[in-house]
Design an enzyme around this catalytic site. Structure first.
Site, PDB file in Angstrom:
ATOM      1  N   PHE A  70       0.864  -1.180   0.000  1.00 23.27           N
ATOM      2  CA  PHE A  70       0.000   0.000   0.000  1.00 23.27           C
ATOM      3  C   PHE A  70       0.899   1.228   0.000  1.00 23.27           C
ATOM      4  O   PHE A  70       1.597   1.512   0.974  1.00 23.27           O
ATOM      5  CB  PHE A  70      -0.934   0.058   1.206  1.00 23.27           C
ATOM      6  CG  PHE A  70      -1.843   1.257   1.144  1.00 23.27           C
ATOM      7  CD1 PHE A  70      -3.014   1.221   0.405  1.00 23.27           C
ATOM      8  CD2 PHE A  70      -1.497   2.451   1.772  1.00 23.27           C
ATOM      9  CE1 PHE A  70      -3.832   2.333   0.293  1.00 23.27           C
ATOM     10  CE2 PHE A  70      -2.307   3.572   1.665  1.00 23.27           C
ATOM     11  CZ  PHE A  70      -3.485   3.512   0.928  1.00 23.27           C
ATOM     12  N   ASP A 106       9.621   2.968   1.622  1.00 19.00           N
ATOM     13  CA  ASP A 106       8.426   3.750   1.954  1.00 19.00           C
ATOM     14  C   ASP A 106       8.189   3.635   3.456  1.00 19.00           C
ATOM     15  O   ASP A 106       7.650   2.646   3.937  1.00 19.00           O
ATOM     16  CB  ASP A 106       7.228   3.219   1.168  1.00 19.00           C
ATOM     17  CG  ASP A 106       5.937   3.985   1.471  1.00 19.00           C
ATOM     18  OD1 ASP A 106       5.915   4.748   2.460  1.00 19.00           O
ATOM     19  OD2 ASP A 106       4.951   3.806   0.730  1.00 19.00           O
ATOM     20  N   LYS A 157       2.867  11.481   6.776  1.00 17.35           N
ATOM     21  CA  LYS A 157       2.038  11.284   7.962  1.00 17.35           C
ATOM     22  C   LYS A 157       2.586  12.008   9.188  1.00 17.35           C
ATOM     23  O   LYS A 157       2.315  13.183   9.381  1.00 17.35           O
ATOM     24  CB  LYS A 157       1.817   9.792   8.213  1.00 17.35           C
ATOM     25  CG  LYS A 157       0.988   9.126   7.114  1.00 17.35           C
ATOM     26  CD  LYS A 157       0.497   7.763   7.508  1.00 17.35           C
ATOM     27  CE  LYS A 157      -0.210   7.070   6.339  1.00 17.35           C
ATOM     28  NZ  LYS A 157      -1.440   7.727   5.890  1.00 17.35           N
TER      29      LYS A 157
END
Length: 408
Positions: A147, A232, A261
């Site tokens: 994801f 990531d 984030k």
């Protein structure tokens, strides 16, 4: 604190969303109005312990005083110039973020998906300019069950049909291999490969932690094959796993690091591509950009986030309280939990399907004042703010034990 008499109720607000908001989310029926630290409060004044922390965007809790102060201070001075001009906050942000990660240069963006897209563009440009891959032939190897975001390019290499179906035609240039499989990765990488893009821990897949040695193997393979290692760390980074970066558990330094984030402190969207100089140095004026990327408000908050991490306090808290979380979950195995994976303050918990789906368990926990998020099947994710206390963590685990013991 109670809601004003004229305010709409939770049920009224949920119903009001139905005709005017796109139905791209299926949230739990809680309407948050206020938050502080590890706790949120709905419009009726009910309190909930936040055990999701905005998918790690709230690593430092809601409204951390140092981050709120940095934002307020900057709001009174300057919020946006665009990158057509310099601003007085960006240099310090880039300097300190590069130093924190052990890399050289920073490309500031806004959302995690933008960081991934930017990383892909940089890798392809590097492949053409430095590696000598023929034009339009560059490939990137990714892992199944990944994801990385929801743009059309990113869903092109997703294996989640819910994310993909109905959004083609898909962007070419990606090869998908099983996660945690070095032999498959070796076979997929060839002279056209610009980069290997992986999550050090797969979050959306259920907090899937690879075998020890996998990340080091990816690093060795990419060096030997002459391509980039892109990590990531948008969810796994910035303290979540007990280290600043999840790759540090294997003493690995990637060529390119994707952050987001928590970098915005739960206040503004901030992301970044951080890389070696010879990689990000392939970009020249006009080839990539963002109106809001690197804006002074984001840079001020991002600098404050880096400053919190420079002390090591939050990494230590995640490591120490992660043992509490792990031990608590271990005690539930065979008592409603069929298995779990945990690193630092991050866990994927597999619940016996006979007890309920992940969604059903999440709803029952909500009724107990605990907010979590389900993922595939009967798996729930736990990712509390790194400011959580041991008592709060024990309380959440106690609520989970209670819910698992309830009849359907």
């Amino acid at each position: 604190m109670t809601a004003p008499a004229h305010a709409r109720t939770s049920d009224e607000l949920i119903r009001a969303e139905e005709p005017v908001l796109a139905h791209n989310y299926h949230p739990l029926p809680v309407v948050v109005a206020r938050a502080e630290g590890t706790w949120v409060e709905d419009v009726e004044g009910r309190r909930y312990l936040d055990m999701l922390a905005g998918y790690s965007a709230l690593n430092f809790g809601h409204r951390h005083p140092a981050l709120i102060e940095a934002a307020h201070r900057q709001l009174d001075r300057l919020t946006l110039t665009s990158r057509a001009f310099h601003n007085d906050r960006l240099a310090e942000f880039a300097e300190r973020l590069a130093a924190l990660t052990g890399l050289d240069m920073v490309l500031p963006m806004n959302t995690g998906a933008e960081a991934v897209e930017s990383g892909i563009k940089v890798a392809r440009k590097w492949a053409y300019d430095v590696k000598g891959v023929p034009a339009d032939r560059a490939t990137i190897v990714v892992a199944a069950e990944n994801f990385h975001g929801r743009t059309t390019t990113i869903v092109s290499f997703s294996t989640d049909e819910t994310a993909r179906a109905g959004f083609g035609p898909f962007t070419p240039g990606f090869r998908i291999v099983p996660y945690n499989d070095l032999a498959a990765l070796e076979e997929a990488v060839d002279e056209t490969t610009a980069a290997v893009l992986i999550e050090p821990i797969q979050g959306e897949a259920g907090v899937i932690i690879p075998d020890q040695g996998y990340l080091a193997g990816v690093r060795e393979l990419t060096r030997r094959k002459g391509c980039l290692f892109i990590a990531d760390e948008i969810q796994s980074g910035l303290g979540r796993t007990g280290t600043t970066l999840a790759v540090e558990h294997e003493s690995v330094v990637p060529d390119v690091l994707l952050l987001g984030k928590a970098l915005g402190g739960g206040i503004v969207p901030v992301s970044a591509v951080v890389a070696r100089r010879e990689v990000l140095g392939v970009l020249h004026p006009g080839q990539h950009g963002s109106t809001f990327g690197g804006n002074p408000l984001s840079a001020a908050v991002g600098t404050a986030v880096v400053e919190l991490l420079e002390t090591g306090e939050f990494q230590r808290r995640a490591a120490e309280l992660g043992l509490v979380l792990r031990d608590g979950l271990a005690g539930l195995v065979g008592r409603g939990v069929t298995g779990f994976r945990a690193r630092g303050l991050w866990a994927g918990v597999d619940v016996d399907p006979a007890i309920g789906t992940g969604r059903e368990i999440s709803r029952r926990l909500m009724q107990e004042g605990i907010l979590v998020k389900d993922t595939h099947g009967s798996t729930i994710r736990l990712a509390p703010p790194l400011t959580i206390t041991a008592d709060e963590l024990h309380s959440a685990l106690g609520s989970l034990e209670k819910v698992l013991g309830q009849e359907n």
